[in-house]
Design a protein around this motif. Structure first.
Motif, PDB file in Angstrom:
ATOM      1  N   GLU A 129       0.821  -1.214   0.000  1.00  0.00           N
ATOM      2  CA  GLU A 129       0.000   0.000   0.000  1.00  0.00           C
ATOM      3  C   GLU A 129       0.852   1.260   0.000  1.00  0.00           C
ATOM      4  OE1 GLU A 129      -2.263  -0.547   3.510  1.00  0.00           O
ATOM      5  OE2 GLU A 129      -3.504  -2.154   2.695  1.00  0.00           O
ATOM      6  N   GLY A 130       2.182   1.064  -0.159  1.00  0.00           N
ATOM      7  CA  GLY A 130       3.075   2.219  -0.221  1.00  0.00           C
ATOM      8  C   GLY A 130       3.598   2.670   1.124  1.00  0.00           C
ATOM      9  N   GLY A 131       3.415   1.838   2.165  1.00  0.00           N
ATOM     10  CA  GLY A 131       3.871   2.194   3.500  1.00  0.00           C
ATOM     11  C   GLY A 131       5.267   1.679   3.778  1.00  0.00           C
ATOM     12  N   PRO A 132       5.722   1.702   5.046  1.00  0.00           N
ATOM     13  CA  PRO A 132       7.076   1.292   5.403  1.00  0.00           C
ATOM     14  C   PRO A 132       7.293  -0.205   5.244  1.00  0.00           C
ATOM     15  CG  PRO A 132       5.779   1.734   7.376  1.00  0.00           C
ATOM     16  CD  PRO A 132       4.960   2.193   6.210  1.00  0.00           C
ATOM     17  N   THR A 133       8.540  -0.617   5.080  1.00  0.00           N
ATOM     18  CA  THR A 133       8.899  -2.020   4.948  1.00  0.00           C
ATOM     19  C   THR A 133      10.317  -2.230   5.452  1.00  0.00           C
ATOM     20  OG1 THR A 133       9.053  -3.893   3.424  1.00  0.00           O
ATOM     21  CG2 THR A 133       9.761  -1.753   2.581  1.00  0.00           C
ATOM     22  N   ASP A 134      10.801  -3.470   5.415  1.00  0.00           N
ATOM     23  CA  ASP A 134      12.164  -3.798   5.816  1.00  0.00           C
ATOM     24  C   ASP A 134      12.989  -4.159   4.590  1.00  0.00           C
ATOM     25  OD1 ASP A 134      11.707  -3.380   8.469  1.00  0.00           O
ATOM     26  OD2 ASP A 134      11.335  -5.487   8.944  1.00  0.00           O
ATOM     27  N   THR A 135      14.313  -4.062   4.692  1.00  0.00           N
ATOM     28  CA  THR A 135      15.191  -4.452   3.601  1.00  0.00           C
ATOM     29  C   THR A 135      16.252  -5.408   4.120  1.00  0.00           C
ATOM     30  OG1 THR A 135      16.642  -2.561   3.991  1.00  0.00           O
ATOM     31  CG2 THR A 135      14.879  -2.281   2.365  1.00  0.00           C
ATOM     32  N   TYR A 136      16.785  -6.233   3.230  1.00  0.00           N
ATOM     33  CA  TYR A 136      17.802  -7.199   3.605  1.00  0.00           C
ATOM     34  C   TYR A 136      18.946  -7.175   2.595  1.00  0.00           C
ATOM     35  CZ  TYR A 136      14.311  -9.327   6.694  1.00  0.00           C
ATOM     36  OH  TYR A 136      13.396  -9.552   7.674  1.00  0.00           O
ATOM     37  N   TYR A 137      20.083  -7.776   2.967  1.00  0.00           N
ATOM     38  CA  TYR A 137      21.142  -8.072   2.008  1.00  0.00           C
ATOM     39  C   TYR A 137      20.637  -9.207   1.125  1.00  0.00           C
ATOM     40  CZ  TYR A 137      23.926  -5.749   5.644  1.00  0.00           C
ATOM     41  OH  TYR A 137      24.398  -4.862   6.579  1.00  0.00           O
ATOM     42  N   ASP A 138      21.154  -9.307  -0.072  1.00  0.00           N
ATOM     43  CA  ASP A 138      20.782 -10.435  -0.930  1.00  0.00           C
ATOM     44  C   ASP A 138      21.422 -11.722  -0.422  1.00  0.00           C
ATOM     45  OD1 ASP A 138      19.260  -8.954  -2.913  1.00  0.00           O
ATOM     46  OD2 ASP A 138      21.186  -8.095  -3.532  1.00  0.00           O
ATOM     47  N   TYR A 139      22.662 -11.598   0.031  1.00  0.00           N
ATOM     48  CA  TYR A 139      23.386 -12.769   0.531  1.00  0.00           C
ATOM     49  C   TYR A 139      24.143 -12.419   1.799  1.00  0.00           C
ATOM     50  CZ  TYR A 139      22.539 -15.106  -3.941  1.00  0.00           C
ATOM     51  OH  TYR A 139      21.931 -15.673  -5.028  1.00  0.00           O
ATOM     52  N   ILE A 140      24.294 -13.413   2.660  1.00  0.00           N
ATOM     53  CA  ILE A 140      25.131 -13.293   3.847  1.00  0.00           C
ATOM     54  C   ILE A 140      26.152 -14.421   3.791  1.00  0.00           C
ATOM     55  CG2 ILE A 140      25.216 -13.528   6.358  1.00  0.00           C
ATOM     56  CD1 ILE A 140      22.488 -12.171   6.478  1.00  0.00           C
ATOM     57  N   CYS A 141      27.426 -14.063   3.912  1.00  0.00           N
ATOM     58  CA  CYS A 141      28.516 -15.029   3.808  1.00  0.00           C
ATOM     59  C   CYS A 141      29.104 -15.293   5.195  1.00  0.00           C
ATOM     60  CB  CYS A 141      29.590 -14.497   2.860  1.00  0.00           C
ATOM     61  SG  CYS A 141      30.849 -15.716   2.450  1.00  0.00           S
TER      62      CYS A 141
END
Length: 356
Positions: free
Chosen positions: A111-123
């Motif tokens: 709905e266009g509100g806040p969200t979280d983000t992540y790295y694509d990969y973790i080594c």
């Protein structure tokens, strides 16, 4: 070397642990995975007004209800949602809160509100290094195994691994204690035979020196387009692997400390902050136990340790923790990365440069 790392005495090679106590003093980082029981703090990518969004009130109400649930009620609800029901009560509670938070934020994002983000990969990296039972104050630990386990944060799977043994330069003959600790030659009931000792010596003797192994590591990361096409971060079980072992090894090998390893996720910090447990409960064996898991493989094998650390990281991601860089090396010193900083990925890996 997870159980042995905290007892290692290391000579000061301009890697002064000026902030060694900072980890224990640091307050739980609610910004990484905000627990809406309290007023949420502003993440780096959002303004203060973002938390006036109604979604956070809904999350707070859900958290309040979850806090009042018994262990059996938590297990039933997790089962209904087809979520993992293993772990102690606090872990299950955090898992259920994170599930509702994730669902609400996904709906909010649509709905266009806040969200979280992540790295694509973790080594995940967990070195094995030379050691003595009673390390003298001037003993220099050399890396003898360089393992990595790669996590895809979108699929939440361990998708690849790397392992290479390293030939030590200063102490080419491994001590009996080191061989027993790493488990490379353990046979029978923790007894070592002459044949096994010779086998390990052969493995080490025929291994490449560290600069060449580091080139292999760089090539492995580059082949997977980490730091170019995909955003990634290094993760370790504590601060020792990068701030001590890698730092010392680079000086012994007369190469510069690699840029891609100057920042990393210390999973012990992340685990303690996310599940709100003291440092004493963040050892590898304890974290696995509290999450309802058992160690898989041979303890002190670097690759097996890396895989098990990766399993913990995957479970934390499933539980809603946004793992992010929290430690770095700067000017030869170990520093904490403030949670208010931007979520940056590691730079593209490059071959080692000589210090000369």
């Amino acid at each position: 070397m997870e159980e042995h790392k905290e007892n290692i005495q290391v000579i000061d090679v301009n890697a002064k642990m000026s902030n060694a106590k900072e980890e224990e003093k640091e307050k739980p980082c609610s910004r990484i995975c905000p627990d809406a029981e309290s007023a949420p703090q502003t993440p780096p990518s959002q303004s203060n007004s973002d938390f006036s969004h109604p979604v956070y009130k809904e999350i707070a109400l859900a958290n309040g209800h979850i806090n009042r649930m018994s262990k059996e009620e938590l297990r039933i609800k997790l089962s209904e949602l087809k979520l993992d029901t293993r772990g102690v009560k606090d872990v299950m509670k955090k898992r259920l809160k994170s599930h509702y938070k994730k669902q609400k934020l996904m709906q909010s994002a649509a709905e266009g509100g806040p969200t979280d983000t992540y790295y694509d990969y973790i080594c995940v990296v967990d070195f094995e290094a030379t050691c003595e039972e009673d390390n003298p104050s001037d003993f220099l630990h050399e890396i003898i195994e360089f393992p990595m386990a790669l996590i895809n944060t979108h699929t939440l799977q361990i998708v690849d691994t790397f392992q290479a043994y390293v030939k030590p330069e200063l102490n080419p003959q491994l001590s009996d204690f080191c061989i027993k600790l790493t488990g490379i030659t353990q046979v029978g009931r923790h007894n070592l035979c002459v044949k096994a000792l010779k086998k390990v010596s052969k493995i080490v003797d025929e291994a490449d020196p560290f600069p060449e192994v580091l080139r292999q590591v760089v090539a492995w990361l580059q082949e997977r387009e980490l730091g170019t096409k995909y955003k990634y971060a290094i993760l370790t079980d504590g601060a020792w692997d990068m701030s001590k072992f890698l730092n010392i090894q680079c000086r012994i090998s007369r190469i510069r400390y690699p840029q891609f390893a100057k920042k990393w996720i210390n999973i012990r910090k992340s685990y303690g902050n996310f599940y709100k447990v003291p440092r004493a409960q963040t050892k590898l064996s304890t974290m696995l136990e509290k999450l309802g898991m058992k160690y898989e493989g041979r303890p002190h094998c670097g690759l097996d340790d890396s895989r098990n650390i990766a399993r913990i990281a995957v479970r934390m991601l499933q539980d809603g923790c946004q793992l992010r860089v929290n430690e770095r090396m700067h000017g030869g010193q170990l520093l904490s990365v403030p949670s208010s900083g931007p979520v940056e990925g590691a730079p593209p890996p490059h071959n080692p440069h000589s210090r000369d």
